[in-house]
Design an enzyme around this catalytic site. Structure first.
Site, mmCIF file in Angstrom:
data_model
loop_
_atom_site.group_PDB
_atom_site.id
_atom_site.type_symbol
_atom_site.label_atom_id
_atom_site.label_comp_id
_atom_site.label_asym_id
_atom_site.label_seq_id
_atom_site.Cartn_x
_atom_site.Cartn_y
_atom_site.Cartn_z
ATOM 1 N N SER A 254 -4.503 -29.119 1.064
ATOM 2 C CA SER A 254 -5.366 -27.982 1.421
ATOM 3 C C SER A 254 -6.102 -28.159 0.217
ATOM 4 O O SER A 254 -7.327 -27.979 0.299
ATOM 5 C CB SER A 254 -5.321 -26.661 0.771
ATOM 6 N N HIS B 143 -3.718 -19.046 -3.197
ATOM 7 C CA HIS B 143 -3.713 -20.578 -2.864
ATOM 8 C C HIS B 143 -5.565 -19.899 -2.157
ATOM 9 O O HIS B 143 -6.268 -21.359 -2.630
ATOM 10 C CB HIS B 143 -3.405 -20.447 -0.916
ATOM 11 N N ASP C 183 -8.743 -18.248 4.858
ATOM 12 C CA ASP C 183 -7.628 -18.594 3.654
ATOM 13 C C ASP C 183 -6.814 -17.024 3.059
ATOM 14 O O ASP C 183 -7.029 -16.045 4.002
ATOM 15 C CB ASP C 183 -7.971 -19.499 2.177
#
Length: 393
Positions: free
Chosen positions: A334, A192, A159
């Site tokens: 996600s 994120h 990520d």
């Protein structure tokens, strides 16, 4: 079933001990008491009768035992409401509803009810945002964590950068790897990756922030994406290939890929190599009607907001960690992916050696209906591989 007066007399000393607590109250006659935890909801009724002299109560109790084939187990006056309380033991084969109807119709008896069970409502964690983590309740993570917390399972979070100084993650990250540039990975903080890491394995023992699905998993940052503040994360074939390769050669158990894009031959080869070596690969379904790559690949466990998008898991407004000691709500497949990864870690910690296919089957077996829609149940998934595990309560 039948307890004689002589036997009951042995309980008088216990009753006396109970009454001794009321030191300022007038002396009371000895009453029949047993430990409260020996009285069960399915075998005892509570009757109340008007307060009367002790001899009258004794005579009434004897008559009730003879008439209804019940046994007096305990008694105590409830002077606050002017009644005497009789706890009656009933035979397990008794038609309880019928017996209660008969007792209710007896004019000597004031009220009849079953013994009820009550529970305290203390939450299992003192993390202040835990009550706001509806997603953990949706996947039944609390009971599941009584069975497994993901201890020791190596999870590679491919990520953007994870904020390793965040108080909910500082003790959870085993290693940092940067496949984007040369900056020290442990000095970076991007939104994120930080959010996905929190969902998977936020610290449950620090009384801070939130609790992860698998709070004892061995989490590692694989920075293969980059992200500007407020913007989406970006990755490419090169950075992702390097990250996947590192995870494979270093024997990680799970690769979390909360990302997606077009089919990529190089990455597909690496993903299949990982699965072939027993690594569980979990990826986001994406926003389309068909899964994005790598979720579309054979053997990859796709995760989304519904059963039409792989394993269904919470995907909307989930609170998680954010850079610089902060928290925020996140949505998207996600997010579902991170939840599924957490549950996969619980499975592998409880049952080491499960193959990627067996993990997928356990996750599928754990899907239940919640609020009218399919949803992953972590505890049910664990029971599919551990039938003798503690009940999901």
């Amino acid at each position: 079933m039948t307890m004689t007066r002589t036997a009951l007399a042995a309980l008088i000393s216990l009753a006396t001990a109970f009454s001794a607590a009321a030191q300022s109250a007038p002396p009371e006659p000895p009453y029949r008491l047993v430990p409260a935890n020996s009285i069960a909801a399915n075998t005892h009724l509570i009757l109340t009768v008007p307060l009367a002299d002790r001899n009258g109560i004794d005579a009434l109790a004897d008559a009730l035992e003879a008439t209804y084939h019940v046994t007096l187990t305990a008694e105590w006056p409830l002077s606050a409401i002017g009644v005497h309380c009789l706890v009656m033991d009933i035979d397990r084969n008794t038609d309880v509803d019928r017996l209660m109807a008969d007792l209710s119709a007896d004019p000597r008896i004031r009220t009849v009810q079953r013994v009820q069970d009550f529970d305290t409502f203390e939450t299992p964690y003192s993390d202040p945002y835990y009550p706001a983590q509806y997603a953990l309740a949706e996947i039944n993570a609390g009971p599941a964590q009584k069975i497994s917390k993901g201890a020791g399972v190596k999870v590679a979070v491919v990520d953007s950068a994870i904020d390793g100084s965040h108080p909910d993650l500082a003790g959870r990250l085993a290693s940092f790897h940067n496949f984007v540039d040369t900056q020290p990975a442990d000095t970076l903080a991007e939104a994120h990756g930080t959010a996905m890491a929190g969902i998977i394995a936020a610290d449950a023992a620090n009384a801070t922030g939130i609790v992860g699905v698998a709070p004892e998993a061995n989490l590692s940052e694989f920075r293969a994406c980059w992200q500007s503040p407020g913007g989406p994360g970006h990755c490419n074939s090169f950075s992702l290939a390097r990250a996947l390769n590192f995870a494979i050669v270093n024997d990680f158990d799970i690769i979390n890929m909360s990302l997606g894009g077009p089919a990529d031959p190089l990455l597909e080869e690496l993903v299949q190599s990982a699965i072939g070596k027993g690594v569980v690969v979990i990826a986001a379904w994406g926003d389309g009607k068909t899964p994005a790559f790598p979720a579309s690949g054979p053997g990859v466990i796709a995760a989304g907001k519904s059963a039409d998008e792989g394993i269904p898991a919470p995907a909307v407004d989930v609170i998680s960690t954010a850079p610089h000691d902060d928290y925020r709500y996140v949505s998207g497949s996600s997010v579902a992916t991170a939840h599924v990864t957490g549950v996969a870690a619980l499975l592998l910690a409880a049952k080491p050696g499960l193959s990627p296919q067996q993990v997928k089957q356990a996750l599928e077996a754990g899907v239940t209906t919640r609020d009218g829609a399919p949803m992953l149940d972590a505890c049910k998934a664990l029971h599919s591989v551990m039938p003798d595990a503690p009940a999901c309560e």
